[in-house]
Design an enzyme around this catalytic site. Structure first.
Site, PDB file in Angstrom:
ATOM      1  N   GLU A 173      70.258  28.755  22.524  1.00 11.30           N
ATOM      2  CA  GLU A 173      70.242  30.209  22.364  1.00 11.30           C
ATOM      3  C   GLU A 173      71.614  30.823  22.063  1.00 11.30           C
ATOM      4  OE1 GLU A 173      68.214  31.948  25.718  1.00 11.30           O
ATOM      5  OE2 GLU A 173      66.299  31.080  25.146  1.00 11.30           O
ATOM      6  N   GLU A 353      61.209  26.005  25.266  1.00 14.95           N
ATOM      7  CA  GLU A 353      61.034  26.755  26.516  1.00 14.95           C
ATOM      8  C   GLU A 353      59.896  27.732  26.331  1.00 14.95           C
ATOM      9  OE1 GLU A 353      64.445  28.935  28.017  1.00 14.95           O
ATOM     10  OE2 GLU A 353      65.760  27.213  27.674  1.00 14.95           O
TER      11      GLU A 353
HETATM   12  C1  FCB Z   1      66.169  31.501  28.456  1.00 10.51           C
HETATM   13  C2  FCB Z   1      67.197  30.528  28.961  1.00 10.51           C
HETATM   14  C3  FCB Z   1      66.797  29.788  30.219  1.00 10.51           C
HETATM   15  C4  FCB Z   1      66.054  30.685  31.176  1.00 10.51           C
HETATM   16  C5  FCB Z   1      64.946  31.427  30.477  1.00 10.51           C
HETATM   17  C6  FCB Z   1      64.123  32.306  31.377  1.00 10.51           C
HETATM   18  O1  FCB Z   1      66.802  32.493  27.728  1.00 10.51           O
HETATM   19  O2  FCB Z   1      67.470  29.569  27.972  1.00 10.51           O
HETATM   20  O3  FCB Z   1      67.945  29.237  30.775  1.00 10.51           O
HETATM   21  O4  FCB Z   1      66.921  31.509  31.828  1.00 10.51           O
HETATM   22  O5  FCB Z   1      65.464  32.197  29.448  1.00 10.51           O
END
Ligand code: FCB
Length: 457
Positions: A173, A353
């Site tokens: 990110e 994620e």
């Molecule tokens: C993302 C991050 C991860 C976590 C999630 C909820 O932005 O990569 O570390 O905090 O959000």
């Protein structure tokens, strides 16, 4: 009760689809000063008054450094194919330059071997935000030298682990590190300077491309890529002002990263908007950023709705909200994946994620987190819908394995499918973990006939 995913959607997942769970170093490891680890910008940021909602820090977190074996057993008990985790750069190279720390490298060596011994593929992230504080003091990601320190770190890690990890992600990110870290200042290093934020984004992208080139030159066997936080971005109303604002936000969040990585250009509308705040770059930078990737990782949580007036109240949408205040909007994931395919020439995609924070309670040794299970099941269905339409998604990872340090929200927000009692470090599988385990078990025994057939030769 298990949320039902229709069988025709389940059939969309190929047999070799990679199912996993994800964490990151700073959020779970603890042992902040042990075995030669240096401080990171998050260790430093947590000490600034008011930076973290509950005034907490990562000194102990989930104590994973001392409990890694039982945590790997826990991962194995879920029946996942893969575990996505990150390395702490300052654990491996305490000041970001100079000597590497053998004890730090040994720790990750043990994690990788421990995963392989349990039949789990290691998906390694090099930079999940915890830059060595010593590099920040020399200018951090705003300083071009940091690019080359990152490449050295990547090379050392790949030399040590590249023969055994399935994938190496350079950065997690970059938008978050650049924008939340250097423009709004709500994340480490807590700076508020838009020009600096854009320079940081450029250096992150450049270091990604140069690291890929360096790792390929050393014949690293792992697949190489980057992970972006992406969302569909839409206007709050049909007004021309809202539409223009949404287009610009799409430029800053999505196209600012996708275009250089996949086309070797920055979006002109964003450059025009930034004016003098656009990053300084050298002649070959965009060519280097555009180095081909083996995969692109996407983190998806919700959509973004933009109003020209500034903020938009998502309580008016009628969608359920998570404990972060984020809308539950699984259709956005299908929409995003279809758009990826139509707007860029894509390498294989991974959802690296996806998950949700809710206020969980342990009752009689159980956590009935039906809303989280529902969230995950609906997003898995959204991935299936994209697969049915031919988008090349190869894996899905739940965020997160464990409740953990949720950055500026501290320990107040729980994203885990496994509950962590921070007083005792006891881990308790929530209902969502049991659902995921059972779901993966059923996927494995799914009749082969339902899986897409390999192409006839
Ligand atoms: C993302 C991050 C991860 C976590 C999630 C909820 O932005 O990569 O570390 O905090 O959000």
């Amino acid at each position: 009760m298990h949320p039902a995913i229709p069988p025709e959607l389940l059939a969309a997942f190929p047999k070799d689809f990679v199912w996993g769970v994800a964490t990151s170093a700073f959020q779970i490891e603890g042992a902040a000063t042990e075995d030669g680890k240096g401080p990171s910008i998050w260790d430093h940021f947590c000490r600034l008054p008011g930076a973290i909602a509950d005034n907490s820090h990562g000194d102990v977190a989930c104590d994973h450094v001392h409990r890694w074996q039982q945590d790997l057993d826990l991962i194995a008990s879920l029946g996942v194919d893969a575990y996505r985790f990150s390395m702490s750069w300052p654990r491996v190279r305490p000041t970001g330059a100079g000597a590497f720390n053998e004890a730090g490298l040994d720790f990750y060596d043990k994690i990788v071997d421990g995963l392989l011994a349990r039949g789990i593929k290691p998906y390694l992230t090099l930079n999940h935000w915890d830059l060595p504080q010593a590099l920040q003091e020399k200018g951090g990601w705003a300083h071009r030298d940091t690019v080359f320190r990152f490449v050295e770190y990547a090379q050392a890690v790949a030399a040590r682990l590249g023969d055994r990890v399935a994938a190496i992600t350079t950065h997690n990110e970059p938008w978050v590190m650049a924008t939340l870290g250097h423009e709004s200042g709500v994340f480490a290093p807590g700076l508020k300077d838009r020009a600096m934020a854009m320079q940081v984004s450029h250096h992150l992208l450049l270091s990604h491309g140069l690291a890929l080139q360096a790792l390929r030159a050393q014949a690293c066997k792992a697949r190489l890529g980057i992970v972006l936080n992406l969302s569909p971005v839409g206007p709050a109303t049909d007004s021309p002002a809202d539409q223009a604002a949404a287009r610009l936000e799409d430029g800053r969040l999505v196209r600012w990263y996708m275009d250089p990585l996949l086309k070797g250009t920055y979006p002109q509308d964003v450059l025009d908007h930034l004016g003098a705040d656009a990053p300084q770059m050298q002649a070959d930078d965009l060519r280097d950023i555009n180095t081909p990737m083996d995969f692109l990782g996407i983190n998806y949580y919700s959509r973004a709705v933009v109003s020209a007036l500034g903020s938009w109240d998502n309580k008016t949408s009628g969608l359920a909200l998570t404990d972060m205040g984020w809308e539950v909007y699984p259709d956005g994931l299908t929409e995003l994946l279809l758009r990826m395919r139509s707007d860029w020439s894509m390498p294989p995609l991974y959802i690296m994620e996806n998950g949700a924070a809710f206020r969980d309670k342990v009752q009689d040794g159980k956590v009935h987190d039906a809303a989280r299970t529902d969230y995950i099941a609906r997003h898995v269905s959204a991935v299936a819908q994209a697969l049915q339409q031919g988008v090349g998604v190869q894996g899905y990872m739940v965020w997160s394995l464990l409740d953990n340090f949720e950055w500026a929200s501290g320990y107040e927000k729980r994203f885990g499918i496994v509950h962590v009692d921070y007083a005792t470090q006891q881990r308790t599988l929530k209902d969502s973990a049991l659902w995921y385990r059972d779901f993966l078990g059923r996927q494995r025994v799914r009749p082969a006939a339902q899986a897409p057939q390999a192409a006839e030769v």
